[in-house]
Design a protein around this motif. Structure first.
Motif, PDB file in Angstrom:
ATOM      1  N   ALA A  20       0.834  -1.195   0.000  1.00 18.53           N
ATOM      2  CA  ALA A  20       0.000   0.000   0.000  1.00 18.53           C
ATOM      3  C   ALA A  20       0.870   1.247   0.000  1.00 18.53           C
ATOM      4  CB  ALA A  20      -0.936  -0.009   1.203  1.00 18.53           C
ATOM      5  N   LEU A  21       1.936   1.184   0.772  1.00 20.54           N
ATOM      6  CA  LEU A  21       2.849   2.326   0.805  1.00 20.54           C
ATOM      7  C   LEU A  21       3.535   2.503  -0.547  1.00 20.54           C
ATOM      8  CD1 LEU A  21       4.050   4.564   2.520  1.00 20.54           C
ATOM      9  CD2 LEU A  21       5.728   2.943   3.373  1.00 20.54           C
ATOM     10  N   ALA A  22       3.857   1.389  -1.202  1.00 17.99           N
ATOM     11  CA  ALA A  22       4.479   1.463  -2.525  1.00 17.99           C
ATOM     12  C   ALA A  22       3.533   2.101  -3.544  1.00 17.99           C
ATOM     13  CB  ALA A  22       4.905   0.079  -2.990  1.00 17.99           C
ATOM     14  N   LEU A  23       2.235   1.812  -3.427  1.00 16.28           N
ATOM     15  CA  LEU A  23       1.262   2.421  -4.340  1.00 16.28           C
ATOM     16  C   LEU A  23       1.240   3.944  -4.182  1.00 16.28           C
ATOM     17  CD1 LEU A  23      -1.780   0.005  -3.894  1.00 16.28           C
ATOM     18  CD2 LEU A  23      -0.308   0.202  -5.906  1.00 16.28           C
ATOM     19  N   SER A  24       1.219   4.394  -2.940  1.00 21.39           N
ATOM     20  CA  SER A  24       1.160   5.841  -2.727  1.00 21.39           C
ATOM     21  C   SER A  24       2.495   6.502  -3.064  1.00 21.39           C
ATOM     22  CB  SER A  24       0.728   6.175  -1.299  1.00 21.39           C
ATOM     23  OG  SER A  24       1.602   5.628  -0.360  1.00 21.39           O
ATOM     24  N   ASP A  25       3.593   5.851  -2.702  1.00 21.98           N
ATOM     25  CA  ASP A  25       4.891   6.419  -3.067  1.00 21.98           C
ATOM     26  C   ASP A  25       5.114   6.389  -4.575  1.00 21.98           C
ATOM     27  OD1 ASP A  25       5.639   7.181  -0.556  1.00 21.98           O
ATOM     28  OD2 ASP A  25       7.001   5.502  -0.209  1.00 21.98           O
ATOM     29  N   GLY A  26       4.552   5.392  -5.247  1.00 22.76           N
ATOM     30  CA  GLY A  26       4.673   5.313  -6.705  1.00 22.76           C
ATOM     31  C   GLY A  26       3.950   6.448  -7.412  1.00 22.76           C
ATOM     32  N   GLY A  27       2.907   6.973  -6.794  1.00 25.29           N
ATOM     33  CA  GLY A  27       2.177   8.102  -7.380  1.00 25.29           C
ATOM     34  C   GLY A  27       2.856   9.438  -7.144  1.00 25.29           C
ATOM     35  N   GLN A  58      -4.000   7.491   5.215  1.00 24.74           N
ATOM     36  CA  GLN A  58      -2.777   8.050   5.795  1.00 24.74           C
ATOM     37  C   GLN A  58      -1.676   8.077   4.739  1.00 24.74           C
ATOM     38  OE1 GLN A  58      -2.318   8.842   9.231  1.00 24.74           O
ATOM     39  NE2 GLN A  58      -0.215   9.459   8.967  1.00 24.74           N
ATOM     40  N   PHE A  59      -1.490   6.957   4.047  1.00 24.15           N
ATOM     41  CA  PHE A  59      -0.455   6.880   3.018  1.00 24.15           C
ATOM     42  C   PHE A  59      -0.710   7.886   1.900  1.00 24.15           C
ATOM     43  CE2 PHE A  59       0.016   2.103   4.090  1.00 24.15           C
ATOM     44  CZ  PHE A  59       0.875   2.381   5.125  1.00 24.15           C
ATOM     45  N   GLY A  89      -2.550  10.720   1.952  1.00 24.24           N
ATOM     46  CA  GLY A  89      -2.375  12.092   2.429  1.00 24.24           C
ATOM     47  C   GLY A  89      -0.909  12.457   2.568  1.00 24.24           C
ATOM     48  N   GLN A  90      -0.144  11.585   3.201  1.00 17.88           N
ATOM     49  CA  GLN A  90       1.276  11.869   3.383  1.00 17.88           C
ATOM     50  C   GLN A  90       2.015  11.932   2.057  1.00 17.88           C
ATOM     51  OE1 GLN A  90       1.977   8.830   6.593  1.00 17.88           O
ATOM     52  NE2 GLN A  90       3.210  10.504   7.399  1.00 17.88           N
ATOM     53  N   SER A  91       1.684  11.069   1.138  1.00 14.34           N
ATOM     54  CA  SER A  91       2.345  11.063  -0.162  1.00 14.34           C
ATOM     55  C   SER A  91       2.058  12.354  -0.929  1.00 14.34           C
ATOM     56  CB  SER A  91       1.905   9.854  -0.975  1.00 14.34           C
ATOM     57  OG  SER A  91       2.588   9.807  -2.198  1.00 14.34           O
ATOM     58  N   VAL A  92       0.825  12.812  -0.865  1.00 10.45           N
ATOM     59  CA  VAL A  92       0.470  14.065  -1.549  1.00 10.45           C
ATOM     60  C   VAL A  92       1.221  15.235  -0.917  1.00 10.45           C
ATOM     61  CG1 VAL A  92      -1.404  15.708  -2.010  1.00 10.45           C
ATOM     62  CG2 VAL A  92      -1.757  13.262  -2.387  1.00 10.45           C
ATOM     63  N   PHE A  93       1.231  15.297   0.403  1.00 15.31           N
ATOM     64  CA  PHE A  93       1.961  16.387   1.065  1.00 15.31           C
ATOM     65  C   PHE A  93       3.429  16.368   0.680  1.00 15.31           C
ATOM     66  CE2 PHE A  93      -1.379  16.285   4.606  1.00 15.31           C
ATOM     67  CZ  PHE A  93      -2.034  17.405   4.107  1.00 15.31           C
ATOM     68  N   LYS A  94       4.023  15.187   0.675  1.00 15.49           N
ATOM     69  CA  LYS A  94       5.433  15.051   0.308  1.00 15.49           C
ATOM     70  C   LYS A  94       5.645  15.458  -1.153  1.00 15.49           C
ATOM     71  CE  LYS A  94       6.886  11.031  -0.439  1.00 15.49           C
ATOM     72  NZ  LYS A  94       7.217   9.632  -0.433  1.00 15.49           N
ATOM     73  N   SER A  95       4.756  15.046  -2.025  1.00 16.99           N
ATOM     74  CA  SER A  95       4.874  15.336  -3.454  1.00 16.99           C
ATOM     75  C   SER A  95       4.777  16.818  -3.764  1.00 16.99           C
ATOM     76  CB  SER A  95       3.770  14.616  -4.232  1.00 16.99           C
ATOM     77  OG  SER A  95       3.838  13.233  -4.038  1.00 16.99           O
ATOM     78  N   LEU A  96       4.022  17.545  -2.959  1.00 19.29           N
ATOM     79  CA  LEU A  96       3.797  18.968  -3.202  1.00 19.29           C
ATOM     80  C   LEU A  96       4.701  19.851  -2.336  1.00 19.29           C
ATOM     81  CD1 LEU A  96      -0.090  19.022  -3.512  1.00 19.29           C
ATOM     82  CD2 LEU A  96       1.639  18.586  -5.257  1.00 19.29           C
ATOM     83  N   ASN A  97       5.776  19.249  -1.840  1.00 18.37           N
ATOM     84  CA  ASN A  97       6.765  19.950  -1.026  1.00 18.37           C
ATOM     85  C   ASN A  97       6.160  20.505   0.269  1.00 18.37           C
ATOM     86  OD1 ASN A  97       9.403  20.699  -0.507  1.00 18.37           O
ATOM     87  ND2 ASN A  97       9.173  22.708  -1.460  1.00 18.37           N
ATOM     88  N   TYR A 137      -5.997  12.551   5.622  1.00 16.38           N
ATOM     89  CA  TYR A 137      -6.631  12.626   4.306  1.00 16.38           C
ATOM     90  C   TYR A 137      -7.563  13.836   4.184  1.00 16.38           C
ATOM     91  CZ  TYR A 137      -8.586  11.020  -0.088  1.00 16.38           C
ATOM     92  OH  TYR A 137      -8.961  10.936  -1.402  1.00 16.38           O
ATOM     93  N   ILE A 138      -8.348  14.075   5.209  1.00 17.27           N
ATOM     94  CA  ILE A 138      -9.269  15.221   5.171  1.00 17.27           C
ATOM     95  C   ILE A 138      -8.481  16.525   5.116  1.00 17.27           C
ATOM     96  CG2 ILE A 138     -10.969  16.505   6.538  1.00 17.27           C
ATOM     97  CD1 ILE A 138     -12.064  13.711   7.408  1.00 17.27           C
ATOM     98  N   THR A 139      -7.410  16.614   5.903  1.00 14.67           N
ATOM     99  CA  THR A 139      -6.582  17.829   5.862  1.00 14.67           C
ATOM    100  C   THR A 139      -5.966  18.011   4.491  1.00 14.67           C
ATOM    101  OG1 THR A 139      -6.113  17.621   8.216  1.00 14.67           O
ATOM    102  CG2 THR A 139      -4.632  19.025   6.926  1.00 14.67           C
ATOM    103  N   MET A 140      -5.498  16.920   3.897  1.00  7.71           N
ATOM    104  CA  MET A 140      -4.935  17.011   2.541  1.00  7.71           C
ATOM    105  C   MET A 140      -5.988  17.535   1.573  1.00  7.71           C
ATOM    106  SD  MET A 140      -4.983  15.285  -0.651  1.00  7.71           S
ATOM    107  CE  MET A 140      -5.503  13.628  -0.328  1.00  7.71           C
ATOM    108  N   ARG A 141      -7.197  16.987   1.640  1.00  5.53           N
ATOM    109  CA  ARG A 141      -8.270  17.435   0.743  1.00  5.53           C
ATOM    110  C   ARG A 141      -8.602  18.914   0.972  1.00  5.53           C
ATOM    111  NH1 ARG A 141     -10.115  14.202  -3.355  1.00  5.53           N
ATOM    112  NH2 ARG A 141     -12.000  15.404  -3.162  1.00  5.53           N
ATOM    113  N   LEU A 142      -8.651  19.322   2.228  1.00  7.21           N
ATOM    114  CA  LEU A 142      -9.026  20.705   2.546  1.00  7.21           C
ATOM    115  C   LEU A 142      -7.936  21.716   2.210  1.00  7.21           C
ATOM    116  CD1 LEU A 142     -10.843  20.201   5.974  1.00  7.21           C
ATOM    117  CD2 LEU A 142     -11.893  20.708   3.755  1.00  7.21           C
TER     118      LEU A 142
END
Length: 167
Positions: A1-8, A84-85, A87-95, A146-151
């Motif tokens: 699951a972590l690989a899927l989010s990190d892969g994106g 969780q994965f 949300g964290q991946s998106v935050f990491k991806s967007l610096n 996830y909700i914080t990432m969306r908001l």
């Protein structure tokens, strides 16, 4: 699951840098849905066949008898880890690494540790309280991230699209 989010992550980063908000949204949606589906499948398998997973590591009948209910409790909220994965991946991806670190600490240090210490003594839960700390943190921490990432991210993407269409 972590690989899927990190892969994106590279796809999200690239499209964010290219100001392609629609592709960023699509990547987030794809990554989140695939991760949720995968973790839901694994959770279902562990819930239905816990003894089979335990037997991979140990054949002792006494250990098996104690481990089956513990495994079912501990993995109860596993499917929420996809949020969780993601949300964290998106935050990491967007610096926005500070947010990713915060939500990682929120789930483990702020939620799991206190619950691990408190739940065994609440309502006579005993050892079950220790195992319950993890699914509670998966639900609360995963949804909060996830909700914080969306908001925070989705309005930013909408503003990016408006700026692009105004040109």
């Amino acid at each position: 699951a972590l690989a899927l989010s990190d892969g994106g992550s590279p796809v999200i980063s690239y499209n964010y840098g290219a100001r392609m908000a629609g592709r960023v949204r699509a990547a987030i949606r794809f990554m989140s849905q695939l991760g949720f589906g995968y973790t839901l499948l694994i959770w279902t398998l562990i819930s239905l066949f816990p003894a089979a997973f335990i037997r991979i590591f140990n054949q002792d009948p006494e250990l098996l008898a104690a481990a089956v209910p513990a495994l079912q409790i501990y993995f109860f909220g596993f499917f929420m880890m996809a949020f969780q994965f993601s949300g964290q991946s998106v935050f990491k991806s967007l610096n926005k690494a500070k947010l990713a670190i915060f939500f990682s600490l929120l789930r483990k240090a702020i939620i799991v540790v206190p619950l691990t210490l408190l739940l065994p003594h609440v309502a006579g839960l005993g050892v079950k309280g220790v195992f319950l700390a993890e699914p509670v943190s998966n639900f609360v921490g995963g949804l909060a991230c996830y909700i914080t990432m969306r908001l925070t991210v989705m309005p930013e993407l909408s503003a990016m699209e408006r700026a692009k269409s105004a040109r």
